[in-house]
Scaffold this motif. Structure first.
Motif, mmCIF file in Angstrom:
data_model
loop_
_atom_site.group_PDB
_atom_site.id
_atom_site.type_symbol
_atom_site.label_atom_id
_atom_site.label_comp_id
_atom_site.label_asym_id
_atom_site.label_seq_id
_atom_site.Cartn_x
_atom_site.Cartn_y
_atom_site.Cartn_z
ATOM 1 N N SER A 151 19.223 -43.719 14.641
ATOM 2 C CA SER A 151 19.254 -44.341 15.961
ATOM 3 C C SER A 151 19.391 -43.288 17.050
ATOM 4 O O SER A 151 19.743 -42.133 16.790
ATOM 5 C CB SER A 151 20.429 -45.317 16.046
ATOM 6 O OG SER A 151 21.665 -44.600 16.058
ATOM 7 N N GLY A 152 19.144 -43.713 18.281
ATOM 8 C CA GLY A 152 19.342 -42.815 19.410
ATOM 9 C C GLY A 152 20.790 -42.394 19.556
ATOM 10 O O GLY A 152 21.086 -41.245 19.905
ATOM 11 N N ARG A 210 8.972 -40.524 21.524
ATOM 12 C CA ARG A 210 9.962 -40.861 22.542
ATOM 13 C C ARG A 210 10.533 -39.593 23.169
ATOM 14 O O ARG A 210 11.543 -39.637 23.879
ATOM 15 C CB ARG A 210 11.090 -41.686 21.901
ATOM 16 C CG ARG A 210 10.685 -43.075 21.395
ATOM 17 C CD ARG A 210 10.875 -44.151 22.446
ATOM 18 N NE ARG A 210 12.247 -44.185 22.901
ATOM 19 C CZ ARG A 210 13.235 -44.858 22.310
ATOM 20 N NH1 ARG A 210 12.981 -45.572 21.222
ATOM 21 N NH2 ARG A 210 14.457 -44.834 22.783
ATOM 22 N N TRP A 266 10.442 -40.882 16.680
ATOM 23 C CA TRP A 266 11.221 -40.293 17.764
ATOM 24 C C TRP A 266 10.414 -39.256 18.526
ATOM 25 O O TRP A 266 10.647 -39.050 19.730
ATOM 26 C CB TRP A 266 12.506 -39.678 17.219
ATOM 27 C CG TRP A 266 13.591 -40.688 17.014
ATOM 28 C CD1 TRP A 266 14.151 -41.093 15.845
ATOM 29 C CD2 TRP A 266 14.237 -41.449 18.043
ATOM 30 N NE1 TRP A 266 15.097 -42.063 16.066
ATOM 31 C CE2 TRP A 266 15.180 -42.296 17.406
ATOM 32 C CE3 TRP A 266 14.113 -41.511 19.431
ATOM 33 C CZ2 TRP A 266 15.983 -43.178 18.118
ATOM 34 C CZ3 TRP A 266 14.926 -42.385 20.141
ATOM 35 C CH2 TRP A 266 15.844 -43.205 19.494
ATOM 36 N N ARG A 267 9.476 -38.615 17.878
ATOM 37 C CA ARG A 267 8.681 -37.590 18.578
ATOM 38 C C ARG A 267 7.900 -38.186 19.734
ATOM 39 O O ARG A 267 7.660 -37.515 20.746
ATOM 40 C CB ARG A 267 7.748 -36.874 17.617
ATOM 41 C CG ARG A 267 6.759 -37.745 16.899
ATOM 42 C CD ARG A 267 5.773 -36.938 16.078
ATOM 43 N NE ARG A 267 4.840 -36.229 16.926
ATOM 44 C CZ ARG A 267 3.777 -35.581 16.483
ATOM 45 N NH1 ARG A 267 3.556 -35.525 15.179
ATOM 46 N NH2 ARG A 267 2.962 -34.980 17.295
ATOM 47 N N TRP A 322 12.139 -41.887 12.157
ATOM 48 C CA TRP A 322 11.805 -43.205 12.701
ATOM 49 C C TRP A 322 12.894 -43.721 13.634
ATOM 50 O O TRP A 322 14.078 -43.621 13.344
ATOM 51 C CB TRP A 322 11.640 -44.221 11.570
ATOM 52 C CG TRP A 322 10.388 -44.068 10.765
ATOM 53 C CD1 TRP A 322 10.284 -43.504 9.529
ATOM 54 C CD2 TRP A 322 9.071 -44.489 11.130
ATOM 55 N NE1 TRP A 322 8.980 -43.542 9.107
ATOM 56 C CE2 TRP A 322 8.209 -44.147 10.063
ATOM 57 C CE3 TRP A 322 8.531 -45.126 12.247
ATOM 58 C CZ2 TRP A 322 6.843 -44.428 10.089
ATOM 59 C CZ3 TRP A 322 7.177 -45.405 12.271
ATOM 60 C CH2 TRP A 322 6.346 -45.063 11.202
ATOM 61 N N VAL A 323 12.466 -44.327 14.738
ATOM 62 C CA VAL A 323 13.386 -45.031 15.628
ATOM 63 C C VAL A 323 13.958 -46.228 14.867
ATOM 64 O O VAL A 323 13.223 -47.114 14.429
ATOM 65 C CB VAL A 323 12.665 -45.518 16.893
ATOM 66 C CG1 VAL A 323 13.613 -46.363 17.758
ATOM 67 C CG2 VAL A 323 12.106 -44.338 17.684
ATOM 68 N N ILE A 366 21.472 -39.532 17.119
ATOM 69 C CA ILE A 366 20.937 -38.254 17.611
ATOM 70 C C ILE A 366 21.819 -37.731 18.732
ATOM 71 O O ILE A 366 22.138 -36.530 18.786
ATOM 72 C CB ILE A 366 19.477 -38.419 18.069
ATOM 73 C CG1 ILE A 366 18.585 -38.772 16.874
ATOM 74 C CG2 ILE A 366 18.975 -37.143 18.742
ATOM 75 C CD1 ILE A 366 17.136 -39.042 17.242
ATOM 76 N N ARG A 425 11.844 -37.040 21.502
ATOM 77 C CA ARG A 425 13.022 -36.563 20.774
ATOM 78 C C ARG A 425 12.612 -36.115 19.371
ATOM 79 O O ARG A 425 13.184 -36.549 18.371
ATOM 80 C CB ARG A 425 14.099 -37.641 20.712
ATOM 81 C CG ARG A 425 14.480 -38.207 22.070
ATOM 82 C CD ARG A 425 15.773 -38.994 22.026
ATOM 83 N NE ARG A 425 16.937 -38.135 21.927
ATOM 84 C CZ ARG A 425 18.195 -38.547 21.994
ATOM 85 N NH1 ARG A 425 18.454 -39.835 22.156
ATOM 86 N NH2 ARG A 425 19.204 -37.720 21.879
ATOM 87 N N SER A 426 11.637 -35.262 19.310
ATOM 88 C CA SER A 426 11.175 -34.784 18.012
ATOM 89 C C SER A 426 12.291 -34.019 17.313
ATOM 90 O O SER A 426 13.089 -33.327 17.952
ATOM 91 C CB SER A 426 9.963 -33.868 18.181
ATOM 92 O OG SER A 426 10.354 -32.648 18.780
#
Length: 736
Positions: A497-498, A570, A567-568, A524-525, A501, A572-573
């Motif tokens: 999850s965000g 978004r 995530w990449r 994956w998100v 991270i 946030r890779s």
């Protein structure tokens, strides 16, 4: 499975209660508490290490069978206001996906004895049943088309059914008919069920006849509507008519909840059961907006499936209080009956703010949930027929028998599974389970079973450590890991999850040291569904290595309103903060690592203490993927995706057989990256401020080499070198 179960939580604090839901085909079973240290039974490794822990939960218990019943629906509690008087009318919009799949109920208010009504698709035909009498249209419903559907009934004028497609090439698809039907008394205080109905069975009343497809704006009136009123509903004037409705449910409200809001004055709100897909495009979707947060009024549909399962709903068999003095770690309730056994794993946490060690191992439970009950090799699955003698494990047979699915599977109607709950048996999340695709189809540990190799290695070398899970990292943030000198990941922390991270990045920025002991991580998100409190959600979208795609406009998570996918995409890779990210994967055998010039940097020379200058790393048998420390899935650096320029590449694994290796990398017309032809894995070190650092092994099978040759090998030695240095400090100071 003769005996199987699950716990109500995946992690628990000392002093808290755990409930175990168990189904046993025999009249008695025994249970005992065990600590999980190593699950792989491969004779080339340490073998099964399941250690009994004397506990007051140990003992014999009465057994009882409990069933898995799949299928999602909305339940509206039966109240007097929902009881028809002289007649009734129901209206909704439907988008069926398997209209000719047996009996599928759209809406019902019916007792198990058959009193009441049910509007169904029956053999592909719209059918109304009132009491024992039925009336059907003759034109079959077509899949994946929005229809305006209505049924009216009263005891004197009879029944009317209306089926009209909403738009598109619809010639010949409409149907309408009137007829006589025997009157039947309406039952009192019977629940309204949307997407299924209540039927009688040997087990009493159960929910059955689940519908596959979308339903939008269902409305119930306790009288028969006239032609003008039906026309106004079809023309979008529902809001002007709901004042006279017994229930008008608006699924565009509360998309991030499991409530069905009734916008009529009656306020007969319902509950959404078993997690059908919310945030689905409705009959009025214009395609101008690609996510429900931007136009919720166009997302008034719920996508129901006959195989949804958010909560098995089993009765607790054992309730147990975790002892205050039980050390943090991986445990299971080992349940045994005549000729059968199962393990119900859970993590015992350290008390918040009171770490018992300087090392924290974060078990990737979101990833466990994503893969749990995966059955792509089952009949009808993407890899059906690819695995010899599948299914050959009782767990796989149970998945197929019960219809349970993972986030990699599709529903019976072909739509992707986007929710995964732990309130059901997670029969592949077991210490001895062998993932069928490992070792070129021979099977091997993954997930929990693979992560126990880290546990075994830590125990073997006498390290003290605490164990946490994604759930704590997501819910408590950096505060939960801040007290630890070193944080270790599992071997495949793919789903994050965000908030997770955020926590790890804050930990690193403040001088924390992270050992990323896996591959294909932070990919994956994935978000925890706060409304259920026991499941995660994904939406597979965008360019990625994936097994299904969402419908247009449905790539946003219902639970949080965030864009799903990688995530990449978004911004946030994993490369941007770990230094490496997923590069590709393939079959056995794996490959070893060769040292790179960066390994001679004096800041990182400690990594290779006791390793020769030209020594190849992991050039030996592996408990997973046959041979080599790099394989199955590997990561690599990529400046284009954000790898910081000061990332030190310590060693690289290359030479993978490209015919058995799928490189997940960007390819564009006239711009194919030459690295696509050269799959690799990069072992790296990335320095952070305040003496923080990330060490990445970039392989999901690195940990399967830790125990080789009695734990005396260069994979084990490098891991220990880094852990010891991270416990004492970060990187050496750069040369002046």
């Amino acid at each position: 499975m003769k005996i199987v179960g699950y716990s109500d939580r995946l992690s628990a604090l000392p002093g808290s209660e755990l409930s175990f839901m168990i189904s046993c085909a025999e009249p008695r079973f025994s249970a005992r508490l065990v600590r999980l240290r190593h699950g792989d039974t491969n004779p080339a490794g340490p073998g099964l290490k399941v250690l009994p822990v004397p506990s007051d939960v140990d003992g014999d218990y009465d057994g009882a069978a409990q069933e898995i019943r799949t299928g999602s629906y909305v339940r509206v509690p039966g109240v007097e206001a929902l009881r028809p008087r002289q007649g009734f009318s129901v209206q909704m919009w439907i988008w069926p996906t398997l209209p000719d799949r047996g009996v599928q109920t759209l809406i019902s208010r019916r007792t198990p004895q058959g009193e009441g009504f049910a509007l169904r698709l029956q053999g592909g035909l719209l059918t109304l049943q009132v009491g024992d009498s039925t009336f059907s249209l003759s034109n079959p419903v077509r899949p994946r088309i929005w229809y305006f559907v209505a049924a009216t009934y009263d005891g004197s004028s009879g029944v009317r059914l209306v089926l009209r497609p909403s738009s598109g090439v619809t010639i010949g698809l409409a149907d309408e008919a009137r007829g006589a039907i025997a009157p039947a008394p309406a039952p009192v205080e019977v629940d309204v069920i949307i997407g299924a109905e209540t039927v009688g069975s040997d087990d009493g009343a159960v929910i059955a006849h689940g519908y596959n497809g979308k339903i939008d704006a269902p409305t119930l009136f306790t009288r028969s509507l006239d032609d003008d009123e039906l026309a106004r509903l079809e023309d979008g004037e529902r809001a002007q008519l709901v004042s006279d409705a017994a229930g008008a449910w608006d699924f565009s409200q509360g998309i991030d909840t499991w409530l069905a809001h009734d916008i009529s004055p009656a306020k007969n709100n319902g509950t959404v059961e078993n997690q059908p897909m919310r945030g689905a495009t409705g009959h009025n979707w214009t395609s101008r907006h690609q996510g429900w947060p931007y136009a919720p009024e166009e997302y008034g549909a719920i996508h129901f499936h006959e195989d949804d399962l958010g909560d098995a709903g089993w009765e607790p068999t054992i309730t147990w209080t975790v002892p205050q003095d039980l050390r943090s770690g991986a445990y299971a309730l080992h349940i045994i009956t005549d000729g059968a056994e199962d393990y119900l794993p859970f993590i015992v946490l350290p008390p918040a703010g009171r770490p018992g060690a300087r090392i924290a191992l974060v078990m990737p439970t979101f990833s466990y949930l994503a893969y749990a009950n995966e059955r792509l090799a089952a009949p009808g699955g993407m890899f059906a027929g690819a695995i010899k003698n599948y299914p050959h494990q009782e767990q796989d047979e149970y998945m197929i028998e019960t219809g349970m699915r993972s986030l990699y599977d599709t529903h019976v109607d072909g739509s992707g599974v986007c929710y995964a709950s732990w309130r059901r048996p997670l029969v592949s999340v077991r210490p001895t389970y062998r993932y069928p695709y490992m070792n070129n189809g021979e099977g091997g540990p993954a997930g929990l079973a693979a992560d126990l190799r880290i546990v075994d290695w830590l125990d073997e070398h006498g390290y003290e450590y605490d164990m946490l899970t994604d759930i704590e990292l997501n819910g408590e943030g950096v505060e939960r890991i801040a007290p630890y000198s070193v944080v270790l990941t599992g071997q495949h922390p793919e789903y994050v999850s965000g908030k997770m991270i955020d926590a790890l990045q804050a930990y690193l920025d403040d001088g924390g040291r992270l050992m990323y002991l896996g591959g294909n991580g932070m990919y994956w998100v994935t978000e925890l569904d706060e409304a259920s409190g026991a499941s995660v959600e994904i939406r597979r979208s965008g360019p990625a290595d994936r097994t299904w795609d969402p419908e247009p406009g449905e790539a946003y998570l219902s639970s949080t309103g965030e864009l799903g996918g990688l995530w990449r995409y978004r911004g946030r890779s994993p490369q941007s903060w770990l230094g490496v990210g997923y590069y590709g994967g393939g079959g056995a055998p794996g490959r070893p690592y060769e040292r790179q010039p960066g390994s001679r940097d004096p800041r990182v020379s400690f990594v290779f203490d006791g390793v020769g200058d030209d020594e190849v790393i992991g050039d030996f048998d592996s408990l997973t993927n046959v041979w080599g420390a790099a394989g199955h899935e590997t990561d690599a650096t990529d400046p284009k995706l954000g790898t910081p320029e000061h990332t030190i590449v310590l060693a690289t694994a290359s030479g993978f057989d490209p015919t058995h290796w799928d490189v997940v990398y960007e390819e564009r017309i006239n711009a194919v990256d030459p690295n696509v032809k050269h799959p690799r894995g990069d072992m790296t070190m990335l320095e952070y401020p305040n003496d923080g650092a990330v060490f990445s092994v970039s392989s999901t099978i690195w940990v399967s080499c830790l125990s080789y040759k009695g734990y005396d090998n260069n994979v084990s030695r490098i891991t220990r070198n880094v852990l010891d240095r991270f416990l004492s400090g970060g990187l050496l100071a750069p040369e002046a």
